[in-house]
Write a protein that holds these residues in place. Structure first.
Motif, mmCIF file in Angstrom:
data_model
loop_
_atom_site.group_PDB
_atom_site.id
_atom_site.type_symbol
_atom_site.label_atom_id
_atom_site.label_comp_id
_atom_site.label_asym_id
_atom_site.label_seq_id
_atom_site.Cartn_x
_atom_site.Cartn_y
_atom_site.Cartn_z
ATOM 1 N N GLY A 41 0.789 -1.210 0.000
ATOM 2 C CA GLY A 41 0.000 0.000 0.000
ATOM 3 C C GLY A 41 0.827 1.268 0.000
ATOM 4 N N PHE A 42 1.851 1.317 0.838
ATOM 5 C CA PHE A 42 2.646 2.537 0.920
ATOM 6 C C PHE A 42 3.393 2.794 -0.386
ATOM 7 N N GLN A 43 4.044 1.761 -0.895
ATOM 8 C CA GLN A 43 4.819 1.940 -2.121
ATOM 9 C C GLN A 43 3.918 2.276 -3.305
ATOM 10 N N GLY A 44 2.793 1.584 -3.422
ATOM 11 C CA GLY A 44 1.867 1.859 -4.508
ATOM 12 C C GLY A 44 1.234 3.236 -4.389
ATOM 13 N N GLY A 45 0.863 3.627 -3.177
ATOM 14 C CA GLY A 45 0.295 4.956 -2.963
ATOM 15 C C GLY A 45 1.290 6.057 -3.285
ATOM 16 N N ALA A 46 2.549 5.837 -2.906
ATOM 17 C CA ALA A 46 3.585 6.826 -3.225
ATOM 18 C C ALA A 46 3.813 6.895 -4.735
ATOM 19 N N THR A 47 3.705 5.749 -5.405
ATOM 20 C CA THR A 47 3.864 5.742 -6.859
ATOM 21 C C THR A 47 2.740 6.521 -7.526
ATOM 22 N N VAL A 48 1.512 6.287 -7.101
ATOM 23 C CA VAL A 48 0.379 7.022 -7.673
ATOM 24 C C VAL A 48 0.498 8.509 -7.345
ATOM 25 N N ALA A 49 0.990 8.834 -6.149
ATOM 26 C CA ALA A 49 1.188 10.237 -5.800
ATOM 27 C C ALA A 49 2.222 10.880 -6.721
ATOM 28 N N GLY A 50 3.172 10.077 -7.208
ATOM 29 C CA GLY A 50 4.137 10.597 -8.177
ATOM 30 C C GLY A 50 3.453 11.098 -9.436
ATOM 31 N N ALA A 51 2.368 10.466 -9.828
ATOM 32 C CA ALA A 51 1.599 10.951 -10.978
ATOM 33 C C ALA A 51 0.993 12.318 -10.665
ATOM 34 N N GLY A 52 0.534 12.495 -9.441
ATOM 35 C CA GLY A 52 -0.014 13.791 -9.044
ATOM 36 C C GLY A 52 1.053 14.873 -9.023
ATOM 37 N N VAL A 53 2.252 14.508 -8.573
ATOM 38 C CA VAL A 53 3.354 15.466 -8.554
ATOM 39 C C VAL A 53 3.755 15.825 -9.986
ATOM 40 N N LEU A 54 3.772 14.829 -10.860
ATOM 41 C CA LEU A 54 4.082 15.111 -12.264
ATOM 42 C C LEU A 54 3.047 16.047 -12.866
ATOM 43 N N PHE A 55 1.780 15.857 -12.527
ATOM 44 C CA PHE A 55 0.732 16.766 -13.005
ATOM 45 C C PHE A 55 0.984 18.177 -12.500
ATOM 46 N N LEU A 56 1.335 18.298 -11.227
ATOM 47 C CA LEU A 56 1.598 19.613 -10.641
ATOM 48 C C LEU A 56 2.766 20.300 -11.334
ATOM 49 N N ILE A 57 3.803 19.549 -11.625
ATOM 50 C CA ILE A 57 4.985 20.129 -12.273
ATOM 51 C C ILE A 57 4.684 20.490 -13.729
ATOM 52 N N ALA A 58 4.013 19.606 -14.427
ATOM 53 C CA ALA A 58 3.800 19.811 -15.865
ATOM 54 C C ALA A 58 2.752 20.877 -16.161
ATOM 55 N N PHE A 59 1.694 20.913 -15.404
ATOM 56 C CA PHE A 59 0.579 21.800 -15.739
ATOM 57 C C PHE A 59 0.472 23.011 -14.827
ATOM 58 N N GLY A 60 1.274 23.067 -13.794
ATOM 59 C CA GLY A 60 1.293 24.256 -12.959
ATOM 60 C C GLY A 60 0.281 24.217 -11.827
ATOM 61 N N LEU A 61 0.458 25.188 -10.953
ATOM 62 C CA LEU A 61 -0.358 25.246 -9.733
ATOM 63 C C LEU A 61 -1.808 25.623 -10.012
ATOM 64 N N SER A 62 -2.027 26.548 -10.943
ATOM 65 C CA SER A 62 -3.407 27.002 -11.175
ATOM 66 C C SER A 62 -4.264 25.886 -11.778
ATOM 67 N N GLU A 63 -3.706 25.112 -12.714
ATOM 68 C CA GLU A 63 -4.460 24.004 -13.291
ATOM 69 C C GLU A 63 -4.704 22.911 -12.246
ATOM 70 N N THR A 64 -3.696 22.674 -11.409
ATOM 71 C CA THR A 64 -3.855 21.677 -10.343
ATOM 72 C C THR A 64 -4.932 22.114 -9.362
ATOM 73 N N LYS A 65 -4.964 23.416 -9.075
ATOM 74 C CA LYS A 65 -5.993 23.946 -8.174
ATOM 75 C C LYS A 65 -7.385 23.693 -8.723
ATOM 76 N N ASN A 66 -7.523 23.812 -10.039
ATOM 77 C CA ASN A 66 -8.832 23.577 -10.657
ATOM 78 C C ASN A 66 -9.225 22.105 -10.624
ATOM 79 N N ARG A 67 -8.245 21.206 -10.643
ATOM 80 C CA ARG A 67 -8.544 19.775 -10.729
ATOM 81 C C ARG A 67 -8.680 19.080 -9.383
ATOM 82 N N ILE A 68 -7.974 19.578 -8.368
ATOM 83 C CA ILE A 68 -7.990 18.900 -7.063
ATOM 84 C C ILE A 68 -9.204 19.346 -6.259
ATOM 85 N N ASN A 69 -9.941 18.366 -5.801
ATOM 86 C CA ASN A 69 -11.077 18.616 -4.927
ATOM 87 C C ASN A 69 -10.615 18.319 -3.505
#
Length: 151
Positions: A41-69
């Motif tokens: 669970g921890f390793q898989g959750g951290a891996t999936v969180a890496g996708a979220g970090v990649l989204f934050l880096i690639a698309f910026g904070l404002s786009e991430t703000k619009n997508r994260i609930n």
């Protein structure tokens, strides 16, 4: 690129659109097979969180703000913690974290080495993966927001 729009270029965004789903699928695989292979669970959750970090880096904070609930992430993190605690309490008649579903359970008592085996361990891996994913993404999002406020 100005200070308000600090997202990456077209190549990074395109590669992120391709790799984010693959990272998510691999993380889900690690969570689901945590009782059979190295990971969990921890390793898989951290891996999936890496996708979220990649989204934050690639698309910026404002786009991430619009997508994260934030409400949904907070609820999912709470659900992950509660499910983990509930699984630990299931075997409380014997001992805390006693794996009651391993031999007598209706679903997760399959042949050792199969996906639906190991009692409640797959459920606990899923709960921990959900908690780690939502917690890491929320923490990194909060760090990105805090950094923005300091400017």
């Amino acid at each position: 690129m100005n200070s308000q729009n600090n997202d990456m270029g077209l190549i990074v965004k395109t590669m992120a659109r391709v790799t984010i789903p693959l990272i998510g699928i691999f993380g889900a695989y690690v969570v689901a097979h945590g009782h059979l292979t190295p990971g969990g669970g921890f390793q898989g959750g951290a891996t999936v969180a890496g996708a979220g970090v990649l989204f934050l880096i690639a698309f910026g904070l404002s786009e991430t703000k619009n997508r994260i609930n934030k409400t949904l992430y907070s609820a999912l993190e709470g659900i992950g913690g509660l499910v983990f605690l509930a699984m630990g309490m299931l075997g409380f008649g014997v001992v805390f974290f006693y794996n009651t579903l391993w031999r007598e359970g209706p679903v997760f008592n399959g042949e050792p080495g199969s996906l639906l085996s190991a009692g409640y361990l797959p459920i606990m891996n899923l709960a921990v993966g959900l908690k780690v994913y939502t917690g890491l993404v929320s923490a990194l999002f909060a760090i990105a927001l805090f950094r923005r406020w300091k400017k």
